[in-house]
Design a protein around this motif. Structure first.
Motif, PDB file in Angstrom:
ATOM      1  N   LEU A 239      -9.976   5.676  11.290  1.00 54.54           N
ATOM      2  CA  LEU A 239     -10.163   5.128  10.041  1.00 54.54           C
ATOM      3  C   LEU A 239      -9.489   3.713  10.208  1.00 54.54           C
ATOM      4  N   THR A 240     -10.315   2.562   9.429  1.00 56.00           N
ATOM      5  CA  THR A 240      -9.585   1.140   9.413  1.00 56.00           C
ATOM      6  C   THR A 240      -8.435   0.984   8.384  1.00 56.00           C
ATOM      7  N   LEU A 241      -7.117   0.621   8.965  1.00 48.97           N
ATOM      8  CA  LEU A 241      -6.077   0.572   8.036  1.00 48.97           C
ATOM      9  C   LEU A 241      -6.109  -0.836   7.479  1.00 48.97           C
ATOM     10  N   THR A 242      -6.067  -0.963   6.167  1.00 46.86           N
ATOM     11  CA  THR A 242      -5.963  -2.403   5.354  1.00 46.86           C
ATOM     12  C   THR A 242      -4.591  -2.391   4.800  1.00 46.86           C
ATOM     13  N   ILE A 243      -3.911  -3.436   4.606  1.00 53.37           N
ATOM     14  CA  ILE A 243      -2.733  -3.781   4.076  1.00 53.37           C
ATOM     15  C   ILE A 243      -3.076  -4.903   3.125  1.00 53.37           C
ATOM     16  N   ASP A 244      -2.996  -4.802   2.059  1.00 48.80           N
ATOM     17  CA  ASP A 244      -3.001  -5.928   0.943  1.00 48.80           C
ATOM     18  C   ASP A 244      -4.381  -6.372   0.899  1.00 48.80           C
ATOM     19  N   GLY A 245      -5.434  -5.627   1.469  1.00 48.36           N
ATOM     20  CA  GLY A 245      -7.000  -6.020   1.536  1.00 48.36           C
ATOM     21  C   GLY A 245      -7.128  -6.656   2.949  1.00 48.36           C
ATOM     22  N   LYS A 246      -6.202  -6.729   3.864  1.00 46.48           N
ATOM     23  CA  LYS A 246      -6.451  -7.367   5.039  1.00 46.48           C
ATOM     24  C   LYS A 246      -6.459  -6.063   6.297  1.00 46.48           C
ATOM     25  N   GLU A 247      -7.699  -6.139   7.107  1.00 47.63           N
ATOM     26  CA  GLU A 247      -7.778  -5.082   7.879  1.00 47.63           C
ATOM     27  C   GLU A 247      -6.743  -5.562   9.392  1.00 47.63           C
ATOM     28  N   VAL A 248      -5.843  -4.346   9.260  1.00 46.36           N
ATOM     29  CA  VAL A 248      -4.945  -4.784  10.471  1.00 46.36           C
ATOM     30  C   VAL A 248      -4.777  -3.894  11.832  1.00 46.36           C
ATOM     31  N   ALA A 249      -5.569  -2.384  11.603  1.00 42.06           N
ATOM     32  CA  ALA A 249      -5.736  -1.744  12.937  1.00 42.06           C
ATOM     33  C   ALA A 249      -6.754  -0.445  12.581  1.00 42.06           C
ATOM     34  N   VAL A 250      -6.875   0.042  13.737  1.00 41.76           N
ATOM     35  CA  VAL A 250      -7.822   1.200  13.542  1.00 41.76           C
ATOM     36  C   VAL A 250      -6.730   2.416  13.792  1.00 41.76           C
ATOM     37  N   VAL A 251      -6.927   3.615  13.181  1.00 39.88           N
ATOM     38  CA  VAL A 251      -5.897   4.537  13.121  1.00 39.88           C
ATOM     39  C   VAL A 251      -6.496   5.836  13.162  1.00 39.88           C
TER      40      VAL A 251
ATOM     41  N   TYR B 168       8.002   0.141  -0.427  1.00 33.11           N
ATOM     42  CA  TYR B 168       7.452  -1.220  -0.384  1.00 33.11           C
ATOM     43  C   TYR B 168       6.507  -1.532  -1.474  1.00 33.11           C
ATOM     44  N   ASP B 169       6.035  -2.647  -1.537  1.00 35.66           N
ATOM     45  CA  ASP B 169       5.328  -3.282  -2.666  1.00 35.66           C
ATOM     46  C   ASP B 169       3.904  -3.752  -2.118  1.00 35.66           C
ATOM     47  N   ASN B 170       3.604  -3.224  -0.956  1.00 32.25           N
ATOM     48  CA  ASN B 170       2.041  -3.610  -0.415  1.00 32.25           C
ATOM     49  C   ASN B 170       1.116  -2.375  -0.845  1.00 32.25           C
ATOM     50  N   GLN B 171      -0.243  -2.861  -0.985  1.00 35.07           N
ATOM     51  CA  GLN B 171      -1.093  -1.831  -1.244  1.00 35.07           C
ATOM     52  C   GLN B 171      -1.918  -1.352   0.299  1.00 35.07           C
ATOM     53  N   ILE B 172      -1.746  -0.098   0.498  1.00 33.54           N
ATOM     54  CA  ILE B 172      -2.394   0.281   1.936  1.00 33.54           C
ATOM     55  C   ILE B 172      -3.666   1.246   1.296  1.00 33.54           C
ATOM     56  N   ALA B 173      -4.760   0.811   2.201  1.00 34.54           N
ATOM     57  CA  ALA B 173      -6.046   1.498   1.995  1.00 34.54           C
ATOM     58  C   ALA B 173      -6.694   1.791   3.421  1.00 34.54           C
ATOM     59  N   TYR B 174      -7.713   2.550   3.179  1.00 36.78           N
ATOM     60  CA  TYR B 174      -8.403   3.051   4.552  1.00 36.78           C
ATOM     61  C   TYR B 174     -10.052   2.774   4.310  1.00 36.78           C
ATOM     62  N   ILE B 175     -10.603   2.484   5.381  1.00 38.86           N
ATOM     63  CA  ILE B 175     -12.171   2.118   5.449  1.00 38.86           C
ATOM     64  C   ILE B 175     -12.594   3.045   6.300  1.00 38.86           C
ATOM     65  N   LYS B 176     -13.471   4.099   6.065  1.00 39.74           N
ATOM     66  CA  LYS B 176     -14.141   4.864   6.920  1.00 39.74           C
ATOM     67  C   LYS B 176     -15.456   4.253   7.427  1.00 39.74           C
ATOM     68  N   GLY B 177     -15.587   4.610   8.664  1.00 40.50           N
ATOM     69  CA  GLY B 177     -16.632   4.148   9.568  1.00 40.50           C
ATOM     70  C   GLY B 177     -16.524   2.697  10.105  1.00 40.50           C
ATOM     71  N   ASN B 178     -17.621   2.382  10.815  1.00 41.10           N
ATOM     72  CA  ASN B 178     -17.334   0.865  11.450  1.00 41.10           C
ATOM     73  C   ASN B 178     -16.125   1.035  12.349  1.00 41.10           C
TER      74      ASN B 178
END
Length: 461
Positions: free
Chosen positions: A43-55, A82-92
């Motif tokens: 998955l693509t890991l995002t922190i506060d809407g910013k793509e930071v790594a593939v995990v 922590y006060d960040n928003q973590i999300a994941y993007i599938k694919g790509n």
């Protein structure tokens, strides 16, 4: 008969039931396997809407976050999250390698804004300073008071010390990266939180040019650098380009006792054996000594009041007596001059006016022989136009005598006058030297009429 039919169908019913149960079990196991595969898929890991790594799935991220939190808490820092928003993007993620566990650990530790319970020093109208504990906050406020206490006197008694601003210590959540130690908190309270930018003076720098390059005025530059007492700069000198604004103002009243020198007085006596402008000490002065008790009020580094409470004279000062010359230099040559100007130095002419001297050009004055340290006198009453180093002339003095007449004295060893000073004929203005372009000690003397060189011999007696 009917009973036999029912009994004969019972095994068939149980057979169908087993099939359905088997199908349900297969679907359940498939769902578990699919969930595990899905949770560990890239998955693509995002922190506060910013793509930071593939995990490799959400699981590895959650495990790493738990490990970081545990490490921080073991170091004595309770973590609230922590006060960040973590999300994941599938694919790509095809063709992209998942981040390693070590790199993921470093990434999450740096990128997440870890929150901890802390204590803040709240200063009225200023940025807050966050500390790890209440004791650390109290220690910082104690240290800032000690920082501004003066280091002087035999004894000191602190009568009163307080902050001008409203100061309090409060508990709240804060990012761990903003936490101060007591020492760094003191530095912030003294210098403010603005980054201090400095300029180092190099050859050719002027206050005007430095101010222009940094979108400032010269007055603003001088206000920031209070040590500037003139427009002259020294090579290597450091100038602040951002004003230092302390966060806290400490007002302290101290009673202190110190031993001090008492300046001696100087009296002058006339002596007709000395040339005008010459002086000689007849009796050396001696400093006195006193013990004095002051009450001093300071606001940060600035002393705003000093009151003498008690004074005890230990030894009285001894007055210094200085002899001042009254003897005038009289004309000493008979070379046909007008006598308008007096000779500035007794000595032979080593190079006359107008002599061609090869690469040095035509001589614009006369050279009078002398030994380093010999006195040089003003040729006439006037005002010192300039007294400074001037290239080939070395240390040089120019005197304006009025009506377009001026005299120049070059290659001096030292000055006895300053720019703007009034002088009389025969006053001591400097001494013979070797400065500038010269092959030996002498005085280069020029006479100028309306800024044009003329033969000094036409004016000297």
């Amino acid at each position: 008969m009917k009973g036999n039919i029912v009994l004969s169908r019972m095994p068939q019913f149980f057979q169908y039931k087993r099939i359905w149960l088997g199908m349900i079990l297969v679907l359940f196991l498939s769902a578990i396997i699919f969930w595990q595969i899905d949770s560990n898929s890239t998955l693509t890991l995002t922190i506060d809407g910013k793509e930071v790594a593939v995990v490799n799935g959400e699981g590895i991220v959650n495990q790493t976050i738990d490990q970081i939190k545990s490490d921080l808490e073991e170091s004595g820092m309770p973590i609230a999250g922590y006060d960040n928003q973590i999300a994941y993007i599938k694919g790509n993620t095809r063709g992209k390698d998942p981040i390693s566990e070590t790199s993921l650990h470093a990434l999450l530790k740096d990128e997440l804004n870890w929150q901890t319970e802390c204590w803040k020093i709240k200063i009225d109208g200023k940025p807050d300073l966050y500390m790890q504990s209440e004791d650390a906050a109290k220690q910082a406020l104690k240290l800032i008071k000690e920082y501004y206490l003066p280091d002087e006197g035999i004894t000191q008694e602190l009568e009163k010390i307080a902050f001008v601003e409203e100061v309090s210590i409060q508990k709240e959540l804060s990012s761990i990266v903003t936490l101060h130690t007591p020492e760094t908190a003191v530095e912030a309270m003294v210098k403010g939180l603005n980054k201090i930018i400095q300029h180092t003076v190099v050859k050719g720098d002027t206050l005007w040019a430095i101010a222009l390059d940094n979108n400032m005025t010269v007055d603003e530059l001088k206000e920031i650098n209070t040590e500037l007492t003139s427009d002259f700069l020294k090579l290597g000198q450091s100038l602040n380009l951002v004003k230092v604004e302390p966060l806290l103002t400490v007002v302290a009243t101290i009673k202190t006792t110190a031993e001090e020198k008492i300046q001696y007085k100087t009296t002058y006596e006339s002596d007709d054996t000395l040339w005008r402008g010459q002086q000689r000490v007849k009796k050396s002065g001696e400093y006195g000594q006193r013990e004095v008790t002051y009450r001093i009020t300071r606001e940060n580094d600035h002393e705003i009041n000093r009151e003498i409470l008690q004074e005890n004279i230990i030894t009285e000062p001894v007055t210094q007596i200085v002899l001042q010359g009254t003897k005038r230099m009289l004309a000493s040559r008979g070379d046909g001059g007008t006598g308008k100007l007096a000779w500035p130095l007794r000595g032979r002419i080593t190079s006359p006016y107008g002599k061609y001297r090869g690469s040095w050009g035509v001589h614009s004055g006369v050279d009078i022989d002398g030994v380093v340290g010999d006195p040089i006198y003003s040729a006439e009453d006037g005002v010192v136009l300039d007294a400074r180093y001037q290239g080939l002339y070395g240390r040089c003095i120019i005197i304006d005598h009025g009506n377009g007449l001026s005299t120049l004295y070059a290659h001096l060893n030292e000055y006895k006058v300053t720019t703007g000073q009034k002088v009389s004929r025969g006053d001591l203005i400097g001494t013979v030297g070797l400065t500038g372009r010269t092959t030996g000690s002498h005085l280069h003397f020029e006479v100028r009429v309306n800024t044009k060189h003329t033969n000094p011999m036409n004016y000297l007696n």
